[in-house]
Design an enzyme around this catalytic site. Sequence first.
Site, PDB file in Angstrom:
ATOM      1  N   GLY A 155       0.835  -1.201   0.000  1.00 40.03           N
ATOM      2  CA  GLY A 155       0.000   0.000   0.000  1.00 40.03           C
ATOM      3  C   GLY A 155       0.864   1.244   0.000  1.00 40.03           C
ATOM      4  N   CYS A 166       5.139  -6.294   1.723  1.00 38.77           N
ATOM      5  CA  CYS A 166       5.530  -4.882   1.781  1.00 38.77           C
ATOM      6  C   CYS A 166       4.795  -4.152   2.916  1.00 38.77           C
ATOM      7  CB  CYS A 166       5.317  -4.234   0.409  1.00 38.77           C
ATOM      8  SG  CYS A 166       6.229  -2.690   0.242  1.00 38.77           S
ATOM      9  N   TYR A 167       3.876  -3.236   2.599  1.00 37.45           N
ATOM     10  CA  TYR A 167       3.112  -2.553   3.655  1.00 37.45           C
ATOM     11  C   TYR A 167       2.455  -3.589   4.576  1.00 37.45           C
ATOM     12  CZ  TYR A 167      -0.022   0.846   5.864  1.00 37.45           C
ATOM     13  OH  TYR A 167      -0.673   1.638   6.773  1.00 37.45           O
ATOM     14  N   LYS A 204     -10.610 -11.293 -16.989  1.00 38.68           N
ATOM     15  CA  LYS A 204     -10.886 -11.488 -18.424  1.00 38.68           C
ATOM     16  C   LYS A 204     -10.344 -12.827 -18.956  1.00 38.68           C
ATOM     17  CE  LYS A 204     -12.270  -9.632 -22.359  1.00 38.68           C
ATOM     18  NZ  LYS A 204     -13.545  -8.936 -22.529  1.00 38.68           N
ATOM     19  N   GLU A 246       4.097 -10.876  -6.376  1.00 41.59           N
ATOM     20  CA  GLU A 246       3.011 -10.959  -7.366  1.00 41.59           C
ATOM     21  C   GLU A 246       3.385 -10.390  -8.720  1.00 41.59           C
ATOM     22  OE1 GLU A 246       3.215  -9.092  -4.724  1.00 41.59           O
ATOM     23  OE2 GLU A 246       2.111  -7.200  -4.831  1.00 41.59           O
ATOM     24  N   ASP A 251     -17.704 -11.540 -23.151  1.00 47.78           N
ATOM     25  CA  ASP A 251     -18.302 -11.635 -21.820  1.00 47.78           C
ATOM     26  C   ASP A 251     -19.798 -11.959 -21.877  1.00 47.78           C
ATOM     27  OD1 ASP A 251     -15.778 -10.808 -21.214  1.00 47.78           O
ATOM     28  OD2 ASP A 251     -16.339  -8.752 -20.716  1.00 47.78           O
ATOM     29  N   HIS A 279       7.686  -7.657  -3.637  1.00 46.94           N
ATOM     30  CA  HIS A 279       6.390  -8.035  -4.208  1.00 46.94           C
ATOM     31  C   HIS A 279       6.503  -9.335  -5.019  1.00 46.94           C
ATOM     32  CE1 HIS A 279       4.078  -4.355  -3.278  1.00 46.94           C
ATOM     33  NE2 HIS A 279       5.294  -3.851  -3.170  1.00 46.94           N
TER      34      HIS A 279
END
Length: 516
Positions: free
Chosen positions: A55, A82-83, A372, A174, A230, A172
């Site tokens: 964050g 992290c945060y 998606k 991710e 979609d 991070h």
Amino acid sequence: MSERILIIDFGSQVTQLIARRVRESGVYSEVHPFNSVSVETIKAFDPKGIILSGGPASLTNVDTPRAPDGLFDMGLPVLGICYGQMAMAEALGGKVVSSDHREFGRAFVDIKEDCELFHGVWDVGSREQVWMSHGDRIDAPPPGFRTVATSEGAPFATIADDERRFYGLMYHPEVVHTPHGAKLLENFTHRVCGCAGDWTMAGFKEQEIAKVRAQVGDGKVICGLSGGVDSSVVAVLLHEAIGEQLQCVFVDTGFMRKGEAEEVVNMFREHYNIPLVHRDASELFINKLEGEPDPEKKRKIIGATFIDVFEEEAVKIGGADFLAQGTLYPDVIESVSFTGGPSVTIKSHHNVGGLPERMNMDLVEPLRELFKDEVRKLGRELGLPENFVGRHPFPGPGLAIRLPGGVTREKLEILRNADAVYLDAIRNAGLYDAIWQAFAVLLPVQTVGVMGDARTYDYVCALRAVTSTDGMTADFYHFDMEFLAGVSNRIINEVKGINRVTYDITSKPPGTIEWE
Ligand code: XMP
């Protein structure tokens, strides 16, 4: 219910990526803003583990976000990133300070001790690439934690309390710039939290079919088809779930690409045998829009006209109790706002919003939990053809927002033809799947040219192609010059009304993908 991981969002730009990585490891996950989570909501969600995101705030200020009270007493594994790591460290008695050695971007960690997160990927003594983005740092880890990796700017780059199953990373995992990050997250979900990793699209499909049946009962559902992936996936899923209780309506605005309306109608009527009301409203839309150059007004006119036409068609077939929509997960995640103010409207996206209240319908949104690319996987699972599932996204207002300056029948036709040639060239070059979205824009500018021996005074066409993972940010696609030269040639030769072609080399930000 499938095994799940709860991600608590402290407002990082990349929180959604944590959810993606966790799902890629075969475990269902959801992101919830920090200020909406309490011990009670966590118990109701029943996760196998918790991830605290990064964050932008600083823990050295007292009024910045903290982990929910009681979280660390629940007996659940927690991974702080992290945060999130610092919030965990502070809550458990460690010390966080602001640092004069900021680390931003690529960094290296030294692996000091074994750790469950490193299993099968990082060995003691190795130096590994990670991606850091922090100003504050931990000065003293909480009691019970060992330090298993360090970096120059973060002496406590990875900390672990194996007994309580609490882990903290300063970097991070991710993002792709931490090359082994996905494996670290998988080790957390599988080895630490004990998830089996059996969340599959086939399972999701069955689960959603059961949910839709339970929600709808013997009610009637109406589904607006747009020709995009979609809404088509929603329609096919609902057809499988509730058969004839589903009525699909396709409103042709006249702003579709070449051959698109016929394709959609044929696919649903003939291939799937799904009944479909097809309303050709192109005259109405063009008349309403003619002469309007303002992008927001165009979008509003199209949105309102769409709802009017859709409602007329819905009333004709006796109304419905539910409206089905292809809302995706990125549309429903509440982003955490630290300013508390509303975010700026860049453009008003067109959907069928407003209709459910007018017609007293409830919403059915079976894709609300998917990204998606997951929708595409679900489409494959439902047997939709590959060339359909892999289609580039196409905006609701269609070609109308690719005609800056205003829509006329003549310009619409020129644009439709140029777009068809451009996409044909991309397909022929085998580039379609490497590109997120490609399209032509017809500029309200005429320039002088020479063809044969004659002077021409025709429109300029701009070509756009971007790569992206979610449409939120995008890079322009780096075609080679031969390709661009060839496609420019083809458009000028094959499309009457265009004598000049340009290529848009703007990324998003600062541009947007569409021009309006
Ligand atoms: P922008 O232009 O905002 O577009 O960078 C991001 C993505 O959204 C699509 N887009 C829309 N999709 N209704 C839609 O369904 C709309 O009104 C709309 N406007 C833009 C755009 O094509 C891109 O994929």
